[in-house]
Enzyme design. Sequence first.
Site, mmCIF file in Angstrom:
data_model
loop_
_atom_site.group_PDB
_atom_site.id
_atom_site.type_symbol
_atom_site.label_atom_id
_atom_site.label_comp_id
_atom_site.label_asym_id
_atom_site.label_seq_id
_atom_site.Cartn_x
_atom_site.Cartn_y
_atom_site.Cartn_z
ATOM 1 N N ASP A 67 0.859 -1.157 0.010
ATOM 2 C CA ASP A 67 -0.148 -0.089 -0.121
ATOM 3 C C ASP A 67 0.767 1.254 0.048
ATOM 4 O OD1 ASP A 67 -2.212 -1.600 -0.133
ATOM 5 O OD2 ASP A 67 -2.971 -0.990 1.850
ATOM 6 N N LYS A 146 -15.292 -6.648 6.177
ATOM 7 C CA LYS A 146 -14.382 -6.830 4.639
ATOM 8 C C LYS A 146 -13.888 -8.155 4.976
ATOM 9 C CE LYS A 146 -11.556 -4.351 1.684
ATOM 10 N NZ LYS A 146 -10.625 -5.500 1.343
ATOM 11 N N CYS A 460 13.964 -36.399 28.704
ATOM 12 C CA CYS A 460 13.938 -34.981 28.679
ATOM 13 C C CYS A 460 12.515 -34.157 29.254
ATOM 14 C CB CYS A 460 14.264 -34.418 27.177
ATOM 15 S SG CYS A 460 14.279 -32.910 26.998
#
Length: 719
Positions: A67, A146, A460
């Site tokens: 833009d 929109k 772990c």
Amino acid sequence: MGLYSSPFRVIFTPHKGKGIVIEEIARVSTPSESERKRARELGELISYHNERYHLLDSPEISDAEFDALFRELVDLEARFPELRTPDSPTLRVGAPPLSEFPVALHAEPMLGLENATDEVQLLDFERRARKFLGEAGEISYECEPKFDGLAVELTYEDGILTRASTRGDGISGEDVTPNLRTLPTIPLKLTAPHPSLVDVRGEVVMLLEDFKELNDEQDERGLPPFANPRNAAAGSVRQLDSKVTAKRKLTFIGYGIGRLAGFEFNSQLEAMEAMADWGFLPNDSRVLLSSIVEVAAYCADIEKRREEFPYEIDGCVIKVDDRELQARLGNKSRSPRWAIAYKFPPMQARTKVEDILPSVGRTGAVTPVAELAPVNVGGVTVSRATLHNMDEVIRKDIRIGDMVIVQRAGDVIPEVVRALKEERTGEEEEFKMVEHCPVCGAKVTRPEGEVVYRCEGLACPAQLRGRLRHFVSRRAMDIEGVGEKLIDQLVDTGMVKDIADLFTLTKEVLSGMERMGEKSAKNVINALEEAKTRELGRFINALGISHVGEATAANLAAAFKTLDGVMSASEEALLEIEDIGPQVASSIISFFTDEKNVETIDKLKTLGLSPAQPEERSGEDSLGGAIFVLTGTLSVMTREEAKETIKRLGGKVSSSVSAKTTYLVAGESPGSKVKKAEEAGVTIISEQQFIALVSTAQSKPETPTPGNVKKHLSQQKLF
Ligand code: IVH
């Protein structure tokens, strides 16, 4: 993508900036050599990025950056009209269509919208409209979200869908009729009184839930994820093979009308209501407002509630409601004077990578994660973003110290899109994968043929934490009250060493944990108790088998029915299942032959875990033995595919109509079976209805179907 064509000089400040100055240009002067050069450069840049965005679905820069380029050129051209070349990208609204699809010329151009980013610009829009109309009467506005998807046009002649096309450059797009015919939310035939000719315009979007599911599937298949729902929708519509489109869950939402014959509307609102009558999804978040001040309040409200929508929206569209006023206002070259888009701040932002750290997940995968200078991305502060894996770090060449573009979409983890290499200072450092796990110190290796590095440490704690988080998560065992903080404490104190240990917890142990009252402890115990009979599919998903996500887990549960059945399934039996290939099959087998895993599952069983049988094989039996007869030519599916689908969903197919027939599916030019069905009182459905029926049957209850999308949308009532 922003478009601007205005006789005004516009100085845009960043979205959150204070004032936006709009001043009319009075003088016409001559551009300097550097301004000429910049205009040419901008023209090239915009065309290039336009193509990446519209044609290749692979944008390189954010909408905001695009833009900015576009506005700079619009501004230059407004100041120096001689710089506006006949091929200036400001005269176009996109890129030409892909060559593989037939070209579809739009009878009436599909215009773009001018953008506003704040209230001042909305007020200015009204001021200009009033000036143009030369009167000061009330103007009502129809306002809608929109939608951030792909604009399409659907042409109906005598109520029949004859062409579906993408917007393309606004003048011509691509003819994607076979693809769009597969969308359950696009009627093939309009219901209720309808025009003799109408172009229905709207947006094809992918609901966030469907987007997530699609990316999970991509992941399970070892394919790269789609960057965002818009790209996923655009990519799915532009498939040369419409069967691929049919498998993607896409939703059409109508917002306007092009050509119209044999029908009249007085207002935009009436047009929207008519569309709902013709069989389109009603867009219930639209409102009719009587002043531009109310419009501004609506935009602010929708912006706040942006994340409540089931799809992405990137702004609001404000339309003068009265069709007569619309006609009087008319169009500029690329946008109407009677509508404007109010754009929200982009879901992308620029920030700095302060560090890249290895993060250990539940499968032991060591993922590079970018630690970012906190930045607001569409209303949410983001300070970490995934870099996915080492290959991605190298491919995108992202370094510590880089300025980057980050992006987020819905509740998907934020990701780094790209580095702004032109802003490098030379101080940036490349990230090297660690050789040892940062949590448990075990070796980190990269298994043959995989993109991920893994921690080899069986015990772990990072992996355990990850496994537990996944196990209790909403889409897995859905155990409420067991959050990250509690998991950390349970692992750190050694109370929980594997997932089974969760079920050994007592109220006393739990209430001893930080921030755990007696009441919450009791709730956790109840939640754990309740989880003992979760459906098998959820349990399998919860185990966290590599490459087995929600969809595959559900398929496994449906096929083998019991946990023992899944655990002892042979490779051949696994390969029979849709979506399971050799890699996934081998991962499942290796999971269930791992002694430690078998031990954990035995422990779970001893503790009372007994995953429930999937109810009536859920999706699999959803047609519940209904008897179908097919007649006429089917256009979306072949007859074979239709039969296969019916059988897969637990229905039966018969070749002749009798009183026992549940549905007659009538394609084009159906035969005498229709009459027979009418006589026998059998329900006759169109191919479209059939597709809607099977897609409803296929989806799990929480997955949107045309029916519950409607419900979903109507829950979006905002005013
Ligand atoms: S009306 C002439 N309404 O925005 C007015 N457009 O720049 C035509 N869009 O790509 C557009 N949601 O597809 C309208 N509710 C909505 C919309 C919408 C999204 C898209 C449209 C086009 C762009 C217009």
